[in-house]
Design a protein around this motif. Structure first.
Motif, PDB file in Angstrom:
ATOM      1  N   PHE A  61       0.845  -1.201   0.000  1.00 57.45           N
ATOM      2  CA  PHE A  61       0.000   0.000   0.000  1.00 57.45           C
ATOM      3  C   PHE A  61       0.881   1.252   0.000  1.00 57.45           C
ATOM      4  CE2 PHE A  61      -3.014  -3.117   1.557  1.00 57.45           C
ATOM      5  CZ  PHE A  61      -4.197  -2.738   0.943  1.00 57.45           C
ATOM      6  N   THR A  62       1.808   1.289  -0.898  1.00 54.33           N
ATOM      7  CA  THR A  62       2.759   2.408  -0.929  1.00 54.33           C
ATOM      8  C   THR A  62       2.899   2.930  -2.355  1.00 54.33           C
ATOM      9  OG1 THR A  62       4.574   0.841  -1.207  1.00 54.33           O
ATOM     10  CG2 THR A  62       4.156   1.615   1.030  1.00 54.33           C
ATOM     11  N   ILE A  63       3.379   4.161  -2.439  1.00 54.75           N
ATOM     12  CA  ILE A  63       3.756   4.703  -3.741  1.00 54.75           C
ATOM     13  C   ILE A  63       5.278   4.657  -3.817  1.00 54.75           C
ATOM     14  CG2 ILE A  63       3.723   6.737  -5.241  1.00 54.75           C
ATOM     15  CD1 ILE A  63       0.965   5.605  -4.847  1.00 54.75           C
ATOM     16  N   ASP A  64       5.777   4.130  -4.920  1.00 54.51           N
ATOM     17  CA  ASP A  64       7.217   4.002  -5.128  1.00 54.51           C
ATOM     18  C   ASP A  64       7.709   5.248  -5.874  1.00 54.51           C
ATOM     19  OD1 ASP A  64       9.750   3.401  -6.013  1.00 54.51           O
ATOM     20  OD2 ASP A  64       9.291   1.316  -6.514  1.00 54.51           O
ATOM     21  N   PHE A  65       8.508   6.046  -5.202  1.00 52.05           N
ATOM     22  CA  PHE A  65       8.973   7.304  -5.792  1.00 52.05           C
ATOM     23  C   PHE A  65      10.362   7.173  -6.431  1.00 52.05           C
ATOM     24  CE2 PHE A  65       5.681   8.934  -2.998  1.00 52.05           C
ATOM     25  CZ  PHE A  65       5.102   9.924  -3.774  1.00 52.05           C
ATOM     26  N   SER A  66      10.825   5.956  -6.645  1.00 53.97           N
ATOM     27  CA  SER A  66      12.198   5.795  -7.143  1.00 53.97           C
ATOM     28  C   SER A  66      12.343   6.207  -8.609  1.00 53.97           C
ATOM     29  CB  SER A  66      12.660   4.352  -6.957  1.00 53.97           C
ATOM     30  OG  SER A  66      11.837   3.484  -7.699  1.00 53.97           O
TER      31      SER A  66
ATOM     32  N   LEU B  52      -3.769   8.320  -1.486  1.00 56.43           N
ATOM     33  CA  LEU B  52      -4.319   8.237  -2.843  1.00 56.43           C
ATOM     34  C   LEU B  52      -5.422   7.186  -2.915  1.00 56.43           C
ATOM     35  CD1 LEU B  52      -3.983   9.192  -5.831  1.00 56.43           C
ATOM     36  CD2 LEU B  52      -2.484   7.233  -6.146  1.00 56.43           C
ATOM     37  N   GLY B  53      -5.173   6.054  -2.267  1.00 54.06           N
ATOM     38  CA  GLY B  53      -6.174   4.985  -2.280  1.00 54.06           C
ATOM     39  C   GLY B  53      -7.490   5.428  -1.675  1.00 54.06           C
TER      40      GLY B  53
ATOM     41  N   MET C 291      -2.838   1.598  -6.772  1.00 54.86           N
ATOM     42  CA  MET C 291      -3.689   2.015  -5.651  1.00 54.86           C
ATOM     43  C   MET C 291      -5.065   2.444  -6.143  1.00 54.86           C
ATOM     44  SD  MET C 291      -2.147   1.400  -2.898  1.00 54.86           S
ATOM     45  CE  MET C 291      -3.469   2.073  -1.911  1.00 54.86           C
ATOM     46  N   MET C 292      -5.097   3.103  -7.295  1.00 54.03           N
ATOM     47  CA  MET C 292      -6.384   3.553  -7.827  1.00 54.03           C
ATOM     48  C   MET C 292      -7.235   2.366  -8.284  1.00 54.03           C
ATOM     49  SD  MET C 292      -4.875   6.880  -9.775  1.00 54.03           S
ATOM     50  CE  MET C 292      -6.316   7.460 -10.585  1.00 54.03           C
TER      51      MET C 292
ATOM     52  N   VAL D 109     -14.840  -0.426  -4.606  1.00 51.81           N
ATOM     53  CA  VAL D 109     -16.125   0.226  -4.882  1.00 51.81           C
ATOM     54  C   VAL D 109     -16.894  -0.554  -5.951  1.00 51.81           C
ATOM     55  CG1 VAL D 109     -17.230   2.327  -5.742  1.00 51.81           C
ATOM     56  CG2 VAL D 109     -15.256   2.492  -4.238  1.00 51.81           C
TER      57      VAL D 109
ATOM     58  N   TYR E 299      12.385   5.173  -0.526  1.00 52.12           N
ATOM     59  CA  TYR E 299      11.684   5.633  -1.732  1.00 52.12           C
ATOM     60  C   TYR E 299      10.215   5.215  -1.782  1.00 52.12           C
ATOM     61  CZ  TYR E 299      13.022   0.896  -3.181  1.00 52.12           C
ATOM     62  OH  TYR E 299      13.207  -0.461  -3.239  1.00 52.12           O
ATOM     63  N   ARG E 300       9.732   4.560  -0.740  1.00 51.75           N
ATOM     64  CA  ARG E 300       8.316   4.174  -0.738  1.00 51.75           C
ATOM     65  C   ARG E 300       7.565   4.947   0.334  1.00 51.75           C
ATOM     66  NH1 ARG E 300       5.961  -0.123  -3.084  1.00 51.75           N
ATOM     67  NH2 ARG E 300       7.222  -1.306  -4.556  1.00 51.75           N
ATOM     68  N   SER E 301       6.339   5.329   0.028  1.00 50.74           N
ATOM     69  CA  SER E 301       5.578   6.145   0.969  1.00 50.74           C
ATOM     70  C   SER E 301       4.206   5.527   1.230  1.00 50.74           C
ATOM     71  CB  SER E 301       5.407   7.556   0.410  1.00 50.74           C
ATOM     72  OG  SER E 301       4.426   8.248   1.141  1.00 50.74           O
ATOM     73  N   TYR E 302       3.974   5.188   2.484  1.00 47.73           N
ATOM     74  CA  TYR E 302       2.652   4.711   2.886  1.00 47.73           C
ATOM     75  C   TYR E 302       1.642   5.864   2.842  1.00 47.73           C
ATOM     76  CZ  TYR E 302       4.132   0.125   4.602  1.00 47.73           C
ATOM     77  OH  TYR E 302       4.586  -1.157   4.685  1.00 47.73           O
TER      78      TYR E 302
ATOM     79  N   TRP F 224       1.421   8.532   1.004  1.00 47.72           N
ATOM     80  CA  TRP F 224       0.921   8.816  -0.341  1.00 47.72           C
ATOM     81  C   TRP F 224       0.079   7.660  -0.870  1.00 47.72           C
ATOM     82  CZ3 TRP F 224       0.711  13.146  -3.115  1.00 47.72           C
ATOM     83  CH2 TRP F 224       1.512  14.228  -2.715  1.00 47.72           C
ATOM     84  N   GLY F 225       0.519   6.447  -0.605  1.00 48.61           N
ATOM     85  CA  GLY F 225      -0.218   5.284  -1.101  1.00 48.61           C
ATOM     86  C   GLY F 225      -1.613   5.214  -0.509  1.00 48.61           C
ATOM     87  N   LEU F 226      -1.669   5.255   0.819  1.00 52.83           N
ATOM     88  CA  LEU F 226      -2.972   5.164   1.473  1.00 52.83           C
ATOM     89  C   LEU F 226      -3.812   6.407   1.189  1.00 52.83           C
ATOM     90  CD1 LEU F 226      -1.805   3.594   4.844  1.00 52.83           C
ATOM     91  CD2 LEU F 226      -3.153   2.483   3.068  1.00 52.83           C
TER      92      LEU F 226
ATOM     93  N   LYS G  35      16.776   2.523  -7.305  1.00 48.25           N
ATOM     94  CA  LYS G  35      16.472   1.652  -6.164  1.00 48.25           C
ATOM     95  C   LYS G  35      17.234   0.334  -6.249  1.00 48.25           C
ATOM     96  CE  LYS G  35      12.199  -0.128  -8.217  1.00 48.25           C
ATOM     97  NZ  LYS G  35      10.750  -0.158  -8.066  1.00 48.25           N
TER      98      LYS G  35
ATOM     99  N   TRP H 191      17.710  13.266  -6.654  1.00 44.82           N
ATOM    100  CA  TRP H 191      16.546  12.394  -6.807  1.00 44.82           C
ATOM    101  C   TRP H 191      16.391  11.870  -8.233  1.00 44.82           C
ATOM    102  CZ3 TRP H 191      14.917   9.556  -3.383  1.00 44.82           C
ATOM    103  CH2 TRP H 191      13.701   8.902  -3.494  1.00 44.82           C
TER     104      TRP H 191
ATOM    105  N   ALA I 120      -8.721   0.778  -5.241  1.00 50.08           N
ATOM    106  CA  ALA I 120      -9.894   1.526  -4.750  1.00 50.08           C
ATOM    107  C   ALA I 120     -11.097   1.258  -5.654  1.00 50.08           C
ATOM    108  CB  ALA I 120      -9.575   3.015  -4.708  1.00 50.08           C
TER     109      ALA I 120
ATOM    110  N   PHE J 130      -9.262   8.087  -3.839  1.00 55.24           N
ATOM    111  CA  PHE J 130      -9.914   7.533  -5.029  1.00 55.24           C
ATOM    112  C   PHE J 130     -11.125   6.690  -4.635  1.00 55.24           C
ATOM    113  CE2 PHE J 130     -10.089   5.159  -9.092  1.00 55.24           C
ATOM    114  CZ  PHE J 130     -10.101   6.254  -9.929  1.00 55.24           C
ATOM    115  N   LEU J 131     -11.012   6.021  -3.483  1.00 55.37           N
ATOM    116  CA  LEU J 131     -12.149   5.256  -2.976  1.00 55.37           C
ATOM    117  C   LEU J 131     -13.330   6.191  -2.711  1.00 55.37           C
ATOM    118  CD1 LEU J 131     -12.546   2.204  -1.867  1.00 55.37           C
ATOM    119  CD2 LEU J 131     -12.360   3.254   0.352  1.00 55.37           C
TER     120      LEU J 131
END
Lengths: 323, 353
Positions: A187-192, B321-322, A204-205, A212, B312-315, B317-319, B267, B262, A208, B325-326
């Motif tokens: 449940f993460t976004i990879d910014f690499s 965005l999820g 993630m979208m 729904v 480089y991973r972000s919970y 942002w992930g959650l 990675k 950056w 979601a 969008f939900l």
């Protein structure tokens, strides 16, 4: 023998299917903790990202990795592993045909549970119009083509490896199934890289949308599932079949009304014996809801294992009511 | 002397502290505390999977390697071939090729998963090539030991450069994997060696990440060595020293030392670490007909590590965005349905007209 057949045909089908699906879900989401490993060529979404609990791996994951090898490698002995992998996948597949979707796939089971939740909350379900249905049913073939072609492009150096495996990156199973074992790392976004940002955000979208969509529309994801499209390519070889005797069909439409995938042919088609279409998940709800003796039947290697009967229909309809 | 002797080490620093060895307790003990004169400033030999000019860093094609390193070569139709380079210097990035030393003797032992536990001599490098290469036909851990012995005054310097190379592919059967995973990773005949301790739950595709803890065990003739001075050198040359305990164990946290802009961040950036262990003992004997009264041991082990996913991973942002969008999809469905609801309108017919 006759009594066994009657017992099977009159079974409380929804209850049987619920327990079967639950057992399959537990097996393929938690089976890894019992050291169960059924390989990496399974014809349903036993997600490989569920590293601890999986009892096997969905074939789309290794297939994309294999196709993503450098092009020269695809034409050596190493390329044969793609064919052997496909062979093992087909062997698994022909056993249950698309019944893997209707009875075993953990993602399909989750959709059924979301449907049950919606029903429990008294919220009405959504249906596609005939035009929408025709459009939606093509999406899975487009996704399958992309699932196969993008890795080939990656192997050829056309695109970044951050795009690999393309379908898995947007598949909701990657996020949802590991979460059942306490692994929320997906449940993460990879910014690499930009590609990684786009793909994980898309993932993630889609997740979601899956939640729904499945809540309001029965088996929402199965309409667009590329695995379903891959299944259909080999369904002619399968042992498990859905058959219809058009002479016995009264076109009452019960089968269509219970069909989660809204397959109209199940009610309208009276000429073809093999009635399974590419959207079908072989859930057999149509057989259970048919009141006509022997009009619909499920066969395994030509042997009828479950068929519609009037007695079975009446018993299921009277479920919970005193005769 | 064998032509392989050309890979021997250059000069090593002299020790100023006497270290005793005791075998009776099953544990070797290096006594004398932490002498200042025992600095590891000598020329350190180690086995790397990349030549100096090539350096490390961005991922390269290939499979397996030292702790997951790439750089596998060979004909694709045959078994994979691993190439290793003997390098001199304690800095993973700056160390160059090891120079020839005609005064030293060299032994190279390759231990394969299916071979003899004591290993077999590695065939010499091809003429004109600086890398050592070997085929890896079976699944498992391959270990190469490059041992040099050289007399320096009354001290015999023994240096063991070790490389542990993994060869695991998807094609392996479960039995092959379990055999390979449970095989011993220690060479009992080695004068000294460093063994990377497996982490709990470590799998075949294990990759060490920066920020993680990694333990190493220093062994002498297969037994834990107490009191060995162990130095960890990171990719960028950051170092930390520790002394091995009774189990011969020492642990380091892998530092993060990869800070590109950056846009340049990768990675899969493969960083190399180097672990150096040293100990000495008051042992006497003869080497090449010359007497010695001390033995200085040095062991090296190289490995790789990668950026931590936490970099480089972000919970959030992930959650975020999820859920956003939900919410969007849910609201869209609700509004769509609400818009299609047609309120009941009673229609009255006026029968008079």
């Amino acid at each position: 023998m006759r009594s066994i057949r009657d017992a099977v045909n009159q079974v409380h089908f929804n209850r049987f299917r619920f327990w079967f699906q639950l057992a399959a879900f537990v097996l393929f989401v938690y089976g890894g903790y019992l050291a169960i490993d059924l390989g990496s060529r399974l014809p349903f979404f036993s997600c490989g990202y569920n590293q601890e609990g999986r009892a096997g791996v969905c074939y789309l994951l290794p297939l994309q990795h294999q196709l993503g090898r450098p092009w020269p490698m695809l034409f050596t002995a190493a390329g044969l592993s793609i064919l052997t992998g496909l062979g093992i996948f087909v062997l698994w597949f022909i056993f249950l045909n698309k019944g893997w979707c209707g009875f075993v796939c953990p993602l399909g089971t989750l959709q059924d549970w979301l449907t049950a939740l919606r029903r429990g909350l008294g919220i009405r379900y959504a249906k596609y119009s005939h035009g929408q249905f025709k459009q939606m049913t093509k999406v899975k073939y487009v996704l399958l083509a992309l699932t196969l072609l993008i890795p080939l492009g990656i192997g050829g150096g056309l695109w970044s490896h951050d795009l690999s495996p393309p379908f898995c990156l947007i598949c909701p199973a990657r996020m949802i199934l590991p979460a059942f074992t306490g692994d929320f790392s997906q449940f993460t976004i990879d910014f690499s890289s930009k590609t990684a940002v786009v793909m994980t955000a898309l993932g993630m979208m889609v997740t979601a949308l899956f939640v729904v969509g499945s809540f309001v529309k029965k088996r929402f994801f199965c309409f667009i599932c590329p695995m379903s499209a891959l299944h259909y390519l080999f369904s002619k070889l399968a042992l498990f079949r859905l058959k219809k005797d058009g002479d016995k069909c009264t076109r009452c439409g019960d089968c269509y009304r219970v069909c989660d995938l809204e397959i109209k042919e199940i009610a309208d088609e009276v000429g073809k014996r093999d009635i399974m279409t590419d959207d079908c998940t072989l859930c057999l709800k149509c057989v259970a809801s048919c009141p006509e003796e022997g009009a619909l039947k499920a066969t395994f290697a030509g042997i009828t294992i479950f068929e519609s009967t009037e007695a079975g229909f009446v018993r299921r309809m009277n479920k919970g009511h005193q005769p | 002397m064998s032509r392989l002797g050309l890979y021997a080490a250059a000069l090593m620093a002299l020790l100023s502290t006497t270290v005793h060895c005791q075998d009776s307790g099953g544990t070797h003990r290096a006594e004398g505390g932490r002498p200042t004169g025992m600095a590891m400033r000598g020329n350190v030999l180690w086995l790397a999977d990349s030549p100096p000019a090539r350096g490390d860093g961005p991922p390269r094609s290939g499979m397996g390697g030292m702790g997951g390193m790439g750089g596998m070569g060979g004909d694709r139709s045959g078994p994979p071939v691993k190439r290793l380079w003997l390098r001199a210097g304690a800095d993973p990035q700056k160390s160059g090729f090891a120079r020839e030393d005609t005064e030293a003797t060299v032994d190279m032992t390759l231990v394969t998963p299916q071979g003899k536990p004591e290993g077999e001599p590695l065939p010499p490098a091809e003429e004109g090539k600086k890398n050592l290469s070997f085929e890896m036909p079976t699944q498992g851990y391959y270990r190469l030991y490059h041992t040099t012995r050289k007399l320096q005054g009354d001290t015999l310097a023994i240096a063991v450069a070790k490389a542990e190379v993994t060869n695991f592919s998807h094609g392996a059967t479960e039995e092959e994997r379990s055999v390979a995973l449970t095989a011993p990773r220690v060479l009992e005949a080695a004068p000294i060696e460093i063994v990377r301790e497996k982490n709990p739950g470590e799998k075949l595709s294990f990759q060490l990440k920066s920020g993680e803890e990694q333990a190493f065990v220093v062994l002498q003739k297969g037994l834990p060595l107490l009191g060995a001075r162990v130095r960890f050198v990171s990719h960028d040359g950051w170092t930390k020293e520790a002394v091995s305990d009774e189990q011969g164990r020492v642990s380091f946290q892998i530092v993060r030392d990869y800070f590109p802009s950056w846009d340049d961040f990768q990675k899969r950036f493969k960083a190399t670490y180097l672990v150096i262990a040293e100990a000495s003992a008051a042992e006497s004997g003869r080497f090449k007909d010359q007497p010695y009264t001390n033995v200085r041991y040095q062991a090296t082990l190289g490995g790789t590590y990668y950026p931590s996913p936490d970099d480089y991973r972000s919970y959030a942002w992930g959650l975020g965005l999820g859920f956003a969008f939900l919410l969007f999809c849910g609201t869209a469905v609700y509004l769509y349905r609400r818009r299609r609801v047609k309120p009941f309108q009673e229609v009255r017919f006026d029968e008079k007209h």
